[in-house]
Write an enzyme that holds these catalytic residues in place. Structure first.
Site, PDB file in Angstrom:
ATOM      1  N   GLY A   1       0.822  -1.161  -0.226  1.00 63.51           N
ATOM      2  CA  GLY A   1       0.100   0.177   0.201  1.00 63.51           C
ATOM      3  C   GLY A   1       0.704   1.396   0.259  1.00 63.51           C
ATOM      4  N   VAL A   2       2.088   0.862  -0.536  1.00 59.03           N
ATOM      5  CA  VAL A   2       2.582   2.369  -0.259  1.00 59.03           C
ATOM      6  C   VAL A   2       2.910   2.970  -1.898  1.00 59.03           C
ATOM      7  CG1 VAL A   2       3.967   1.934   2.095  1.00 59.03           C
ATOM      8  CG2 VAL A   2       5.282   0.962  -0.340  1.00 59.03           C
ATOM      9  N   GLY A   3       2.447   2.474  -3.512  1.00 57.68           N
ATOM     10  CA  GLY A   3       3.074   3.242  -3.870  1.00 57.68           C
ATOM     11  C   GLY A   3       3.329   2.140  -5.525  1.00 57.68           C
ATOM     12  N   LYS A   4       4.671   0.793  -4.510  1.00 61.75           N
ATOM     13  CA  LYS A   4       5.668   0.243  -5.896  1.00 61.75           C
ATOM     14  C   LYS A   4       5.066   0.049  -6.928  1.00 61.75           C
ATOM     15  CE  LYS A   4       5.912  -3.491  -2.625  1.00 61.75           C
ATOM     16  NZ  LYS A   4       4.191  -2.753  -1.753  1.00 61.75           N
ATOM     17  N   THR A   5       3.753  -0.415  -6.905  1.00 60.16           N
ATOM     18  CA  THR A   5       3.423  -0.780  -8.459  1.00 60.16           C
ATOM     19  C   THR A   5       2.962   0.374  -9.329  1.00 60.16           C
ATOM     20  OG1 THR A   5       2.708  -2.313  -7.761  1.00 60.16           O
ATOM     21  CG2 THR A   5       1.539  -2.095  -9.878  1.00 60.16           C
TER      22      THR A   5
ATOM     23  N   SER B   1      17.350  -7.781  16.835  1.00 60.82           N
ATOM     24  CA  SER B   1      17.190  -6.179  17.545  1.00 60.82           C
ATOM     25  C   SER B   1      16.753  -5.932  18.414  1.00 60.82           C
ATOM     26  CB  SER B   1      16.746  -5.734  15.850  1.00 60.82           C
ATOM     27  OG  SER B   1      15.392  -6.266  15.566  1.00 60.82           O
TER      28      SER B   1
ATOM     29  N   LYS C   1      11.243   2.042  11.950  1.00 66.31           N
ATOM     30  CA  LYS C   1      10.352   1.723  13.601  1.00 66.31           C
ATOM     31  C   LYS C   1      10.747   3.266  13.970  1.00 66.31           C
ATOM     32  CE  LYS C   1      13.814  -2.296  13.458  1.00 66.31           C
ATOM     33  NZ  LYS C   1      15.148  -3.307  14.345  1.00 66.31           N
TER      34      LYS C   1
END
Length: 1106
Positions: free
Chosen positions: A592-596, A969, A1012
């Site tokens: 949902g971050v707009g890669k495609t 981590s 993070k």
């Protein structure tokens, strides 16, 4: 059609007409004979008959002959003349007519044929209903025996009055007088009765049409089941068919006249069949002469006994049954009282209508005969049966027309019941006209089909002749020459490499020598088609404008600075060189971050063609490399298909979901991508189908993935990674205002409506409903808000504002009308679906301008429900033993709390231990062990008086146990939690930390600092502790993400300890558990006693061993 039309009765008729027969004048027997004569005639045939198959076998030779009209009798042969005279002397009341006839006659004749004598028993196989049979001749005074080679066929006289008959129902169509009909009897009782009637010489039944066309029965249980008008029929032959266990008998009926049912006695199944005196004399029929003689002798004896006994019965009580059917009174058959129906008299000379109807029927017959060959056979048969002129016998003509025509059963029954000849002819003409219409329609269909076939054949031959003529004149070549010319024209416009040009010439030479009908021709043609459709040497003009690219990227996406900078760098290099080489970029980030979508924007900014395909779940190498040409239906791979679609050598190809590629029995597609995505190899990519090198170095490959863990290392090494972190609240707010809200408003039909989604409502959605890294869920929630608003507006306006009658267009109303007529299931596609659909079925509702809807923070719950996240932090004030860490997930960053508690009370005698829960994976379990060991050492070094870990049993837990957790981590977070519990000190408020810890206290580098940090800000943290090696990552973070957060890089855990416990009193922390761990004196004495007792027991056991 009439049954029996193809039976061999026509041959029999012709043989009968040609053969010389012995004809004697016959005299009709009286309607009612004396009781003695009647009984005597009945007793000739024994009443106890064998089982149905034997009885039916004995009656198989009964048949009837044609009834000739008055003609001059031919002279009988000399050898039979004397025999005929003697028979006439013996039985003066019977003058049989003898003709030669085949054994069985089935078909349409005007009158039935005589019943033939049987080889197995002349007494039972003859038609001597009146006593004129072979046995009658033997019992006569002459005693002559006829020659076995010659059989006399005796024609019985048909009784004019027969008041009671056995009724049999007929299905589908009635019987008409003068036309044969074959029926099948499946009722065993009815079949036995028919066989007995045939043997008695009284083979007469009544045939009545069933009112229900679907009914199939042999017994009439209720008179209302059949029509009351039927036909008086003679059984000309009866023989069994099929196996013995499945009873069936075929009877050929010849109707004589019309009868009407006046009463009926249904079958009586209760009364058993009572034997008679005559049954004592019955002998079963078996083939052979001896049996025949014994049977004849028994019959002759039984005649007298039956005669006397039946006479005495008549004297005592009058019979309830007619004499001819009295033997059926105890059978399970239907007996009907009938009366003859006579046609109304007509004057053929003075009535002009009847000749006109007859003429029209004859003309119709001719018309139908021209169209239907079967009618020719019927008409020829009718002409054989009828010797007079057709116009002189309108009764027979009407029956014939109704008998041969196809019509409904009630129409044929009306023609049968009609006694007025003029009306009967009219009804027969109507039925015949329908038959003519059917014949014309059938002929039209046949002609249409033949015309189409002939037209296609004619066109084919003319086309072939035209091709041949043009080929001879050199005007036009065949299809193969045109194909070769087309391929050459295409190749001339392309800049094929030398290797490809060589293969092309070879394939063209092969195509020229192949026949078009050969299977290899199509394979070669398809290969050349693909080879000439690829854009060899063709490139699109790229746009290297930096400002243009920046505007396009900012217009479509907010943020994503790393991706935009990389594209601008790519454009700048191209601007300097004048050309660019292809690159392989891989964008990794949460959903949902707009890669495609960024891939399409990049193609638009560069003015390149765009092609996208997904490899998620792909398990076949042929999808990448193509199939071999030897396979049926072979195709090139997706890359070659992309070049064919884009028609350029430098498109942008987006390979989606590269981290979810599969692996199956057809190979490993990820290994196939190694050649494709290697800049050093893809300049000569070899597809299995083309089998020629293809240059892909000009292609810009953009791959997308959610994580890099599942991508093979060799493939990951060939791609340039660009990480896309999740959006923070400010970025989500801007994206929602610029892109998501306007799109959702337009999709919901509220583009021109005054519906406002306030800024406070969007902030509430982001903080309380959509905390994921991407904006996909935020988009769904905004669309839900606008959908609820649309529903509210429609409900407030009501249906009256825009009724359905006004909403439909004219085309929509027509389609709705057709749809209402369709009653088929919605799962099935109706046949007239074309009539039920249209392009513009409806009009849009125009909302009035005075309608206003505002969605704010207060009424947001009415649209999306209660909040999902009620608080930003799990703990407002963290207790001792609880610390907040930061974790990276495929959905973005998340706050990870670590909790530590004491499982039992801390005493000087308690033993230490550590228990771990929270769905921890192997790496995180090792981090727990490392943190526990480091905490014990750190406490022993800095706080030696604190012996907490020597006696404490600790339980360490990570909340949200359903979510698997792994990664190194969380080391400093776990150590901080354990030390906070050991020192009984709370961690500083608003501190989140991440970093891998070693047993010596070194803090190592971690990944996903951006995600993070976003998670820490979302959780309300004010300070983030991260490894010092990640300082460069911190500096690259945007200021809007770091705003309000203080970053503290650390190299050793001691730095972490000073930051999380800034105001710790070390002396108090060292003595925090001193009281619990202090042992009592009594406890020491008890401990010494136990120790001494144990030593004594050990000494005693040692002595016993010695």
């Amino acid at each position: 059609m009439l049954h029996g039309q193809n039976l061999p009765w026509r041959a029999a008729l012709r043989q009968a007409s040609r053969s010389t027969s012995r004809i004697a004048t016959s005299r009709a027997s009286p309607a009612f004979l004396p009781a003695q004569c009647t009984a005597s005639s009945f007793v000739r045939c024994p009443r106890r008959y064998p089982t149905p198959p034997a009885a039916l076998f004995a009656s198989r030779n009964f048949s009837t002959s044609l009834r000739r009209l008055k003609e001059k009798a031919p002279k009988p042969p000399p050898d039979t003349e004397e025999e005929a005279k003697e028979e006439n002397k013996d039985e003066p009341s019977k003058q049989p007519k003898v003709e030669e006839q085949p054994e069985e006659v089935e078909g349409k004749t005007k009158s039935p044929e005589p019943i033939a004598a049987s080889k197995t028993g002349d007494a039972q196989g003859s038609a001597a209903g009146d006593g004129a049979s072979g046995t009658g001749g033997e019992g006569g005074s002459s005693g002559k025996k006829r020659k076995q080679a010659e059989r006399s066929l005796v024609k019985p006289s048909i009784p004019e009055v027969y008041p009671q008959v056995m009724a049999i129902p007929i299905g589908k169509r009635p019987l008409f007088p003068g036309f044969y009909k074959a029926i099948t009897i499946r009722n065993k009782e009815v079949g036995q009765a028919i066989a007995d009637m045939v043997k008695r010489g009284q083979p007469y039944i009544g045939a009545f049409l069933l009112k229900d066309d679907d009914a199939d029965k042999d017994v009439i249980d209720d008179p209302n089941e059949v029509y009351d008008v039927g036909t008086f029929c003679q059984v000309t032959s009866a023989f069994p068919v099929g196996p013995d266990d499945n009873f069936a008998m075929t009877c050929v009926l010849y109707p004589h006249r019309r009868i009407k049912m006046t009463g009926m006695k249904p079958p009586n199944p209760d009364k058993p069949q009572a034997p008679t005196v005559a049954e004592v004399t019955v002998v079963e029929n078996t083939p052979g002469d001896e049996t025949v003689k014994e049977t004849e002798a028994d019959q002759s004896k039984g005649d007298v006994v039956a005669s006397f006994e039946e006479s005495s019965a008549d004297a005592q009580k009058s019979p309830q049954y007619y004499e001819a059917t009295s033997f059926l009174k105890d059978r399970k058959v239907s007996i009907a009282n009938v009366e003859n129906l006579m046609e109304e008299p007509f004057d053929l000379k003075n009535n002009r209508v009847i000749p006109a109807l007859v003429s029209e029927i004859v003309n119709t017959f001719k018309s139908v005969a021209l169209l239907n060959p079967l009618f020719r056979d019927h008409i020829s048969t009718f002409s054989v049966q009828t010797t007079m002129n057709v116009g002189e016998d309108p009764v027979k003509l009407a029956d014939f027309a109704a008998a041969v025509a196809q019509a409904d059963s009630h129409e044929l029954q009306e023609a049968l019941e009609e006694m007025n000849i003029e009306a009967r002819l009219s009804k027969a003409l109507i039925v015949l006209k329908k038959e003519l219409m059917n014949a014309e329609l059938q002929s039209k269909i046949v002609k249409d089909v033949e015309t189409k076939i002939h037209k296609k054949q004619r066109e084919y031959w003319l086309t072939e002749q035209m091709k041949g003529i043009k080929r001879e004149l050199g005007i036009e070549s065949d299809g193969k020459d045109k194909l070769i010319e087309k391929f050459n024209d295409k190749a001339g416009k392309l800049a094929m490499p030398e290797a490809v040009k060589k293969v092309f010439d070879e394939e063209m030479s092969k195509l020229g020598h192949l026949e078009p009908n050969a299977s290899e021709f199509n394979v070669t043609r398809n290969y050349l088609d693909w080879l000439t459709q690829l854009p060899w040497g063709q490139r699109s003009a790229e746009n290297f404008g930096i400002q243009h690219a920046r505007e396009v990227l900012d217009e479509d996406h907010y943020g994503l600075k790393d991706v935009k900078d990389r594209i601008l760098e790519f454009i700048a290099v191209g601007k300097l060189r004048g050309t660019v080489e292809g690159k392989i970029l891989c964008m990794v980030g949460p959903p949902g971050v707009g890669k495609t979508s960024i891939g399409k924007s990049v193609a638009r900014a560069l003015n390149r063609q765009y092609y996208r395909f997904s490899v998620g779940g792909l398990s076949d190498v042929a999808e990448i490399k193509g199939h071999r040409r030897t396979y049926v239906g072979a195709l090139p791979g997706r890359i070659i298909q992309a070049l064919k679609k884009c028609q350029t050598e430098n498109p942008l190809i987006l390979i989606d979901e590269v981290d979810k590629i599969g692996r199956g029995h057809n190979g490993d597609p990820s290994s196939a991508l190694l050649e494709l995505l290697d800049p050093e190899q893809n300049n000569s990519f070899l597809d299995h189908y083309l089998d020629v090198p293809v240059d892909l170095s000009k292609v810009l490959f953009v791959c997308t993935a959610n994580m890099t863990d599942t991508i093979p290392r060799p493939l990951l090494d060939r791609m340039e990674m660009i990480e896309l972190s999740g959006y923070v609240a400010d970025e989500k707010m801007a994206i929602a205002e610029r892109y998501l809200a306007p799109q959702a408003k337009e999709i919901s039909g509220l583009k021109d409506v005054d519906v406002i989604l306030e800024k406070e409502a969007i902030v509430e959605l982001i903080n309380k409903y959509c905390r994921e890294s991407g904006v996909r869920n935020l988009k769904k929630q905004i669309e839900k808000v606008y959908r609820k608003s649309a529903l509210k507006i429609v409900n407030d306006l009501g249906e009256e504002a825009f009724p359905e009658s006004e909403a439909l267009t004219e085309e929509g109303k027509a389609a709705q009308k057709e749809s209402d007529k369709d009653d088929s299931d919605v799962k099935e596609t109706p046949e007239n679906i074309a009539n039920e659909t249209t392009q513009t079925p409806r009009l849009a509702l125009k909302v009035p301008e005075d309608v206003h809807v505002s969605i704010g923070r207060d009424n947001l719950k009415d649209y999306v429900g209660p909040p999902v996240f009620t608080s930003d932090r799990l703990y407002d004030v963290t207790p001792p033993g609880v610390s907040m860490g930061l974790a990276w997930t495929s959905m973005g960053g998340a706050a990870l709390y670590v909790e530590s508690i004491l499982e039992s009370a801390l005493t000087a005698h308690s033993s230490p231990g550590l228990e771990r829960t929270g769905s921890l994976k192997s790496v995180m379990k090792e981090s727990t062990t490392v943190a526990y060991s480091f905490a014990k050492g750190f406490l022993a070094r800095d706080f030696p008086k604190n012996r907490f870990f020597e006696h404490a049993r600790i339980h360490l837990h990570c909340p949200e146990g359903a979510v698997p957790k792994d990664g190194p981590s969380a080391g400093i977070t776990m150590a901080t939690s354990l030390l906070g519990l050991a020192l009984n000190a709370r961690v500083r408020d608003g501190v989140a930390m991440t970093g891998e810890l070693t047993v010596t206290g070194k803090v190592l580098r971690i990944g996903g600092l951006r995600e993070k940090t976003v998670a820490a800000r979302r959780a309300g943290a004010t300070m983030v502790l991260f490894p010092h090696d990640n300082m460069s990552d911190w500096l690259e973070l945007p200021e809007n993400i770091k705003e309000g957060i203080e970053g503290k890089p650390v190299s050793w855990y001691s730095e972490v300890f000073d930051l999380v416990f800034p105001h710790l009193d070390r002396d108090a922390a060292g003595r925090v558990w001193e009281k619990e761990l202090r042992g009592k004196k009594s406890d020491k004495k008890d401990k010494k006693k136990e120790y001494k007792k144990k030593e004594e027991e050990d000494e005693e056991s040692g002595d016993e061993d010695d």
